[in-house]
Design a protein around this motif. Structure first.
Motif, PDB file in Angstrom:
ATOM      1  N   THR A  98       3.843  -9.204 -43.876  1.00 42.87           N
ATOM      2  CA  THR A  98       3.341  -9.099 -45.254  1.00 42.87           C
ATOM      3  C   THR A  98       2.490 -10.305 -45.659  1.00 42.87           C
ATOM      4  O   THR A  98       2.192 -10.495 -46.827  1.00 42.87           O
TER       5      THR A  98
ATOM      6  N   THR B 294       6.676  -7.514 -49.906  1.00 41.77           N
ATOM      7  CA  THR B 294       6.998  -6.345 -49.098  1.00 41.77           C
ATOM      8  C   THR B 294       5.682  -5.730 -48.648  1.00 41.77           C
ATOM      9  O   THR B 294       4.622  -6.321 -48.847  1.00 41.77           O
ATOM     10  N   GLN B 295       5.714  -4.551 -48.059  1.00 42.17           N
ATOM     11  CA  GLN B 295       4.542  -4.023 -47.374  1.00 42.17           C
ATOM     12  C   GLN B 295       3.324  -3.903 -48.287  1.00 42.17           C
ATOM     13  O   GLN B 295       3.342  -3.199 -49.280  1.00 42.17           O
TER      14      GLN B 295
END
Length: 345
Positions: free
Chosen positions: A167, A193-194
């Protein structure tokens, strides 16, 4: 529990499911004017578009990635102008004004998952030909989202690339070394996060990054801007239904305009005011002359003259399930979207 009681409960549950409202706030509808040829890759293949404006606006190109095989250039009627089978490219962006020696060219950059790199291409404005121009290896696991930025401070070209696994996002300063494009890492920060989609505003020096399950973050786009950020738009399940995917900017004036975000979870697009972050509207591309879009990844807005077919510009969106059985990109006349954003309409 008796059999009649059990059947009654099942009936009530089914009725509740049938009456459950769809996710997301209501969305207005617009139809695409054209669509590109499907990309060659099977399954989840087409991903992200960009638009290059040619000296003759009608000769402009829609660029699109096939994340199983490479890069396409499409004419504005959707036909294929050029295909470059150069590897698994995920996101793509383009900027003009890049100096390759004494020649001013348009630079294209794409996240390269085959070579764990950012891949560069140059567009010759005289011929419309796209040629590979090198790549920069990245200290990432899986290059994913990518976008370009031209600094209003000194005119430097930069690329941003994020990593699906760690990330992290890396910023590189781009230059010409006499043989090709090179990228010097100048900044690194972590999204959380992604992440995926990103877009930079060359007027204001701001960078917008999508964190798929969280929302859209606003950062400074200059190398010294560090990790400071604000949440610009939340993936709240109403305006943006996760995942938040592609991002695009429709600039207006010196600082105004709109940010568009792909609300992939309900196949819609959310629009926000750039200056205030205020939510404006949601819309979908519905069936019309060409079929509707579903579960869109990348999007692009180009506001400007693209010739007789699109004198005000275009909105381009990836389509997860074209009626041909593959994936492609839909092209919407920006003049058809403008009324949706007007509160008087």
């Amino acid at each position: 529990m008796t059999r009649p009681a059990a059947l009654a409960l099942i009936t009530l549950a089914l009725a509740a499911c049938e009456q459950a409202p769809p996710p997301g706030l209501p969305a207005r509808e617009v139809a695409a004017t054209a669509e590109t040829a499907r990309v060659a890759g099977s399954g989840d293949a087409a991903d992200d578009p960009a638009v290059w404006a040619a000296p003759d606006p009608a000769d402009s190109l829609v660029l699109g990635t096939d994340k199983t095989a490479g890069l396409y250039a499409f004419n504005l009627d959707g036909s294929i102008a050029q295909r470059l089978p150069v590897g698994r490219l995920n996101n793509v962006d383009v900027r003009g004004g890049f100096m390759a020696g004494d020649r001013e060219m348009a630079i294209v950059a794409a996240s390269d998952r085959t070579n764990i790199a950012i891949a560069y291409f140059l567009i010759d404005p005289a011929t419309r030909e796209i040629a590979p121009a090198g790549r920069t290896p990245l200290d990432l696991v899986d290059p994913y989202g990518a976008c370009l930025y031209v600094s209003p401070v000194d005119g430097s070209h930069y690329a941003f690339v994020n990593d699906q696994e760690s990330t992290d996002m890396v910023q590189l300063r781009l230059s010409w070394d006499g043989a090709g494009v090179t990228g010097e890492p100048v900044r690194r920060f972590t999204i959380g996060t992604q992440p995926e989609g990103c877009v930079a505003d060359d007027r204001t020096g701001e960078l917008y990054v999508g964190e798929e399950a969280v929302g859209v973050w606003r950062y400074g786009a200059e190398p010294g801007d560090g990790e400071a950020r604000t949440l610009f738009a939340e993936a709240d399940g109403d305006r943006i239904v996760p995942d938040v995917e592609g991002l695009a900017i429709w600039p207006q004036g010196e600082t105004g305009g709109y940010l568009f975000a792909s609300s992939q979870g309900d196949s819609a697009y959310a629009v926000y005011e750039l200056e205030t972050g205020a939510y404006v509207e949601r819309f979908r591309i519905a069936d019309g002359t060409v079929d509707a879009t579903t579960e869109t990844d990348g999007i692009e807005v180009f506001a400007g003259d693209l010739g007789p077919a699109f004198p005000q510009g275009v909105f381009v969106a990836q389509d997860d399930a074209d009626d041909s059985g593959g994936q492609n990109f839909k092209i919407v006349d920006l003049a058809d979207i403008a009324p949706l954003l007007d509160p008087a309409e």
